[in-house]
Design a protein around this motif. Structure first.
Motif, PDB file in Angstrom:
ATOM      1  N   GLY A 165       0.626  -1.453   0.087  1.00 38.59           N
ATOM      2  CA  GLY A 165      -0.404  -0.057  -0.254  1.00 38.59           C
ATOM      3  C   GLY A 165       0.735   1.047   0.353  1.00 38.59           C
ATOM      4  O   GLY A 165       1.725   1.582  -1.276  1.00 38.59           O
ATOM      5  N   SER A 166       0.649   2.545   0.850  1.00 33.16           N
ATOM      6  CA  SER A 166       1.773   3.168   0.921  1.00 33.16           C
ATOM      7  C   SER A 166       2.592   3.265   2.267  1.00 33.16           C
ATOM      8  O   SER A 166       2.645   4.127   2.399  1.00 33.16           O
ATOM      9  CB  SER A 166       0.324   4.757   0.839  1.00 33.16           C
ATOM     10  N   SER A 167       3.067   1.748   2.635  1.00 31.18           N
ATOM     11  CA  SER A 167       3.730   2.310   4.042  1.00 31.18           C
ATOM     12  C   SER A 167       4.880   1.255   3.834  1.00 31.18           C
ATOM     13  O   SER A 167       4.407   0.328   3.558  1.00 31.18           O
ATOM     14  CB  SER A 167       2.538   1.986   5.085  1.00 31.18           C
ATOM     15  N   TYR A 168       5.385   1.697   4.482  1.00 27.01           N
ATOM     16  CA  TYR A 168       6.954   0.528   4.841  1.00 27.01           C
ATOM     17  C   TYR A 168       6.613  -0.644   5.909  1.00 27.01           C
ATOM     18  O   TYR A 168       5.456   0.208   7.052  1.00 27.01           O
ATOM     19  CB  TYR A 168       8.383   0.493   5.254  1.00 27.01           C
ATOM     20  N   TYR A 169       6.579  -1.760   6.268  1.00 28.80           N
ATOM     21  CA  TYR A 169       6.796  -2.185   7.280  1.00 28.80           C
ATOM     22  C   TYR A 169       7.952  -3.487   7.907  1.00 28.80           C
ATOM     23  O   TYR A 169       8.755  -3.750   7.041  1.00 28.80           O
ATOM     24  CB  TYR A 169       5.511  -3.313   6.949  1.00 28.80           C
ATOM     25  N   ASN A 170       7.914  -3.178   9.265  1.00 28.06           N
ATOM     26  CA  ASN A 170       8.885  -4.825   9.291  1.00 28.06           C
ATOM     27  C   ASN A 170       8.158  -6.046   9.828  1.00 28.06           C
ATOM     28  O   ASN A 170       7.388  -5.884   9.916  1.00 28.06           O
ATOM     29  CB  ASN A 170       9.704  -4.104  10.570  1.00 28.06           C
ATOM     30  N   LEU A 171       9.427  -6.571  10.016  1.00 26.67           N
ATOM     31  CA  LEU A 171       9.214  -8.480   9.921  1.00 26.67           C
ATOM     32  C   LEU A 171       7.559  -8.943  10.909  1.00 26.67           C
ATOM     33  O   LEU A 171       7.048  -9.170  10.916  1.00 26.67           O
ATOM     34  CB  LEU A 171      10.056  -9.276  10.556  1.00 26.67           C
ATOM     35  N   GLY A 172       7.889  -8.009  12.491  1.00 27.38           N
ATOM     36  CA  GLY A 172       7.180  -8.386  13.639  1.00 27.38           C
ATOM     37  C   GLY A 172       7.420  -9.210  14.724  1.00 27.38           C
ATOM     38  O   GLY A 172       8.297  -9.384  15.125  1.00 27.38           O
ATOM     39  N   GLN A 173       7.058 -10.759  14.301  1.00 27.23           N
ATOM     40  CA  GLN A 173       7.570 -12.406  14.200  1.00 27.23           C
ATOM     41  C   GLN A 173       7.586 -13.640  13.800  1.00 27.23           C
ATOM     42  O   GLN A 173       7.510 -13.061  12.904  1.00 27.23           O
ATOM     43  CB  GLN A 173       6.246 -12.283  16.006  1.00 27.23           C
ATOM     44  N   VAL A 174       8.251 -14.049  14.286  1.00 25.81           N
ATOM     45  CA  VAL A 174       7.872 -15.262  13.587  1.00 25.81           C
ATOM     46  C   VAL A 174       6.871 -15.887  13.485  1.00 25.81           C
ATOM     47  O   VAL A 174       6.186 -16.527  14.856  1.00 25.81           O
ATOM     48  CB  VAL A 174       9.052 -16.409  14.280  1.00 25.81           C
ATOM     49  N   VAL A 175       6.191 -16.390  12.490  1.00 29.28           N
ATOM     50  CA  VAL A 175       5.191 -17.263  12.108  1.00 29.28           C
ATOM     51  C   VAL A 175       5.129 -18.294  12.492  1.00 29.28           C
ATOM     52  O   VAL A 175       3.637 -19.363  11.893  1.00 29.28           O
ATOM     53  CB  VAL A 175       3.981 -16.812  11.909  1.00 29.28           C
ATOM     54  N   GLY A 176       6.115 -19.275  11.087  1.00 32.65           N
ATOM     55  CA  GLY A 176       6.093 -20.640  10.973  1.00 32.65           C
ATOM     56  C   GLY A 176       7.759 -20.841  10.653  1.00 32.65           C
ATOM     57  O   GLY A 176       8.874 -19.788  11.046  1.00 32.65           O
ATOM     58  N   GLY A 177       7.648 -21.911  10.295  1.00 31.35           N
ATOM     59  CA  GLY A 177       9.182 -22.327   9.938  1.00 31.35           C
ATOM     60  C   GLY A 177       9.277 -23.162   8.600  1.00 31.35           C
ATOM     61  O   GLY A 177       8.345 -23.605   8.084  1.00 31.35           O
ATOM     62  N   LEU A 178      10.411 -22.504   7.874  1.00 32.33           N
ATOM     63  CA  LEU A 178      10.063 -23.050   6.438  1.00 32.33           C
ATOM     64  C   LEU A 178      10.288 -24.784   6.292  1.00 32.33           C
ATOM     65  O   LEU A 178      10.915 -25.191   6.833  1.00 32.33           O
ATOM     66  CB  LEU A 178      10.994 -22.386   5.402  1.00 32.33           C
ATOM     67  N   PHE A 179       9.373 -25.662   5.229  1.00 34.00           N
ATOM     68  CA  PHE A 179       9.580 -26.490   5.264  1.00 34.00           C
ATOM     69  C   PHE A 179       9.397 -27.789   6.543  1.00 34.00           C
ATOM     70  O   PHE A 179       9.964 -28.329   6.865  1.00 34.00           O
ATOM     71  CB  PHE A 179      11.040 -27.408   4.804  1.00 34.00           C
ATOM     72  N   LYS A 180       8.609 -26.700   7.405  1.00 31.86           N
ATOM     73  CA  LYS A 180       8.534 -27.765   8.803  1.00 31.86           C
ATOM     74  C   LYS A 180       7.128 -27.304   9.423  1.00 31.86           C
ATOM     75  O   LYS A 180       6.582 -28.249   9.211  1.00 31.86           O
ATOM     76  CB  LYS A 180       9.405 -26.794  10.208  1.00 31.86           C
ATOM     77  N   ASP A 181       6.911 -26.680   9.025  1.00 31.64           N
ATOM     78  CA  ASP A 181       5.035 -25.947   9.499  1.00 31.64           C
ATOM     79  C   ASP A 181       4.319 -27.516   8.183  1.00 31.64           C
ATOM     80  O   ASP A 181       3.102 -27.548   8.330  1.00 31.64           O
ATOM     81  CB  ASP A 181       4.916 -24.735   9.323  1.00 31.64           C
ATOM     82  N   GLY A 182       4.571 -27.219   6.596  1.00 29.74           N
ATOM     83  CA  GLY A 182       3.916 -27.813   5.740  1.00 29.74           C
ATOM     84  C   GLY A 182       4.248 -28.814   6.276  1.00 29.74           C
ATOM     85  O   GLY A 182       2.934 -30.771   5.026  1.00 29.74           O
ATOM     86  N   VAL A 183       5.173 -29.754   6.927  1.00 28.73           N
ATOM     87  CA  VAL A 183       6.097 -30.860   7.260  1.00 28.73           C
ATOM     88  C   VAL A 183       5.163 -31.331   8.266  1.00 28.73           C
ATOM     89  O   VAL A 183       3.906 -32.603   7.697  1.00 28.73           O
ATOM     90  CB  VAL A 183       7.027 -31.009   7.289  1.00 28.73           C
ATOM     91  N   ASP A 184       4.583 -30.490   9.032  1.00 25.79           N
ATOM     92  CA  ASP A 184       3.769 -30.801  10.136  1.00 25.79           C
ATOM     93  C   ASP A 184       2.497 -30.960   9.939  1.00 25.79           C
ATOM     94  O   ASP A 184       1.923 -32.155  10.736  1.00 25.79           O
ATOM     95  CB  ASP A 184       3.765 -30.126  11.276  1.00 25.79           C
ATOM     96  N   PHE A 185       1.995 -30.478   9.060  1.00 27.32           N
ATOM     97  CA  PHE A 185       0.820 -30.310   8.690  1.00 27.32           C
ATOM     98  C   PHE A 185      -0.231 -31.576   7.560  1.00 27.32           C
ATOM     99  O   PHE A 185      -0.802 -32.353   7.030  1.00 27.32           O
ATOM    100  CB  PHE A 185      -0.171 -29.366   7.754  1.00 27.32           C
ATOM    101  N   LYS A 186       1.620 -31.883   6.623  1.00 26.15           N
ATOM    102  CA  LYS A 186       0.727 -32.963   6.062  1.00 26.15           C
ATOM    103  C   LYS A 186       1.220 -34.606   6.860  1.00 26.15           C
ATOM    104  O   LYS A 186       0.222 -35.640   7.145  1.00 26.15           O
ATOM    105  CB  LYS A 186       2.488 -33.164   4.779  1.00 26.15           C
ATOM    106  N   ASN A 187       1.858 -34.312   7.848  1.00 27.10           N
ATOM    107  CA  ASN A 187       1.714 -35.816   9.209  1.00 27.10           C
ATOM    108  C   ASN A 187       0.873 -36.322   9.614  1.00 27.10           C
ATOM    109  O   ASN A 187      -0.160 -36.733   9.686  1.00 27.10           O
ATOM    110  CB  ASN A 187       3.733 -35.678   9.802  1.00 27.10           C
ATOM    111  N   LYS A 188       0.334 -34.715  10.307  1.00 21.01           N
ATOM    112  CA  LYS A 188      -1.300 -34.554  10.646  1.00 21.01           C
ATOM    113  C   LYS A 188      -2.242 -34.690   9.765  1.00 21.01           C
ATOM    114  O   LYS A 188      -2.826 -35.847  10.040  1.00 21.01           O
ATOM    115  CB  LYS A 188      -1.466 -33.229  11.001  1.00 21.01           C
ATOM    116  N   LEU A 189      -2.251 -34.665   8.517  1.00 19.54           N
ATOM    117  CA  LEU A 189      -3.236 -35.228   7.268  1.00 19.54           C
ATOM    118  C   LEU A 189      -3.713 -37.095   7.934  1.00 19.54           C
ATOM    119  O   LEU A 189      -4.209 -37.486   7.417  1.00 19.54           O
ATOM    120  CB  LEU A 189      -3.171 -34.163   6.169  1.00 19.54           C
ATOM    121  N   ALA A 190      -2.200 -36.892   6.993  1.00 27.23           N
ATOM    122  CA  ALA A 190      -2.001 -38.346   7.261  1.00 27.23           C
ATOM    123  C   ALA A 190      -1.973 -38.991   8.258  1.00 27.23           C
ATOM    124  O   ALA A 190      -3.093 -40.512   8.416  1.00 27.23           O
ATOM    125  CB  ALA A 190      -0.533 -38.981   6.976  1.00 27.23           C
TER     126      ALA A 190
END
Ligand code: FMN
Length: 190
Positions: free
Chosen positions: A162-187
């Motif tokens: 939009g018309s602003s700059y933002y910084n990162l804030g906080q960690v919300v998940g792990g790369l190649f980790k949250d998806g794997v956890d979700f995949k395992n949960k589905l299985a």
């Protein structure tokens, strides 16, 4: 029920906020860019620069550019580089430049992360030039490491949206980790 509102067909982000460093007419010049990103799994970054920008001339002259990641505290100087042109205003004293043995493009000492890129291809499009640069060096401030590893929260980069700059804030998940956890949960759920 989520209601979708239609917006005008314009790119509003989010985009990374970077400062490209270029040598133009023998002095450093810096330009704010949102059009920067990765291309593939290879060590290549692209930047897209308006053909008439002062910096564009420098990338063509030298065949190199740097991509510097400003921290959020550098927002004023970062935006400044996007509202004045090196053609009219000398931006070379704004930051402390540093070079590696290649020379060719200034990197910004005050930015916690720096990439040096060698142009390997370019495409002209819509009055812009998209430069593809092989990453030939990457630097990070020692203070931005935690237990020897790059700590993005210490780099404190900015996104533009939009018309602003933002910084990162906080960690919300792990790369190649949250998806794997979700995949395992589905299985497990069958
Ligand atoms: C938030 C922001 C994002 C920008 N993104 C781009 C971009 O992706 N590509 C581009 O060519 N110009 C972009 N600009 C505009 C240039 O930074 C601006 O025109 C600058 O003054 C050009 O400097 P130069 O003539 O010294 O190269 C952006 C400006 C701002 C403020």
């Amino acid at each position: 029920m989520v209601e979708k509102i239609k917006l005008p067909n314009r790119p509003v982000g989010p985009f990374p906020t970077v400062l490209a460093g270029v040598e133009v007419d023998g002095r450093p010049n810096y330009v704010t860019i949102g059009a920067c990103g990765v291309v593939s799994l290879d060590a290549v970054l692209y930047i897209s620069l308006k053909s008439t920008h002062f910096s564009t001339q420098g990338v063509k002259e030298n065949g190199y550019f740097s991509v510097n990641i400003p921290s959020a505290e550098m927002v004023d100087k970062t935006d400044f580089c996007g509202v004045v042109s090196g053609r009219d205003t000398d931006k070379s004293k704004l930051f402390t430049p540093f070079y590696n043995e290649v020379g060719k493009a200034p990197m910004i000492k005050e930015c916690p992360m720096n990439y040096l890129c060698k142009v390997i291809n370019s495409i002209e499009m819509f009055g812009f030039e998209m430069f593809f640069g092989e990453i030939v060096a990457v630097y990070v401030n020692e203070q931005c490491l935690s237990e020897g590893k790059l700590d993005p929260l210490k780099v404190d980069p900015m996104l533009m949206m939009g018309s602003s700059y933002y910084n990162l804030g906080q960690v919300v998940g792990g790369l190649f980790k949250d998806g794997v956890d979700f995949k395992n949960k589905l299985a497990q759920e069958g």
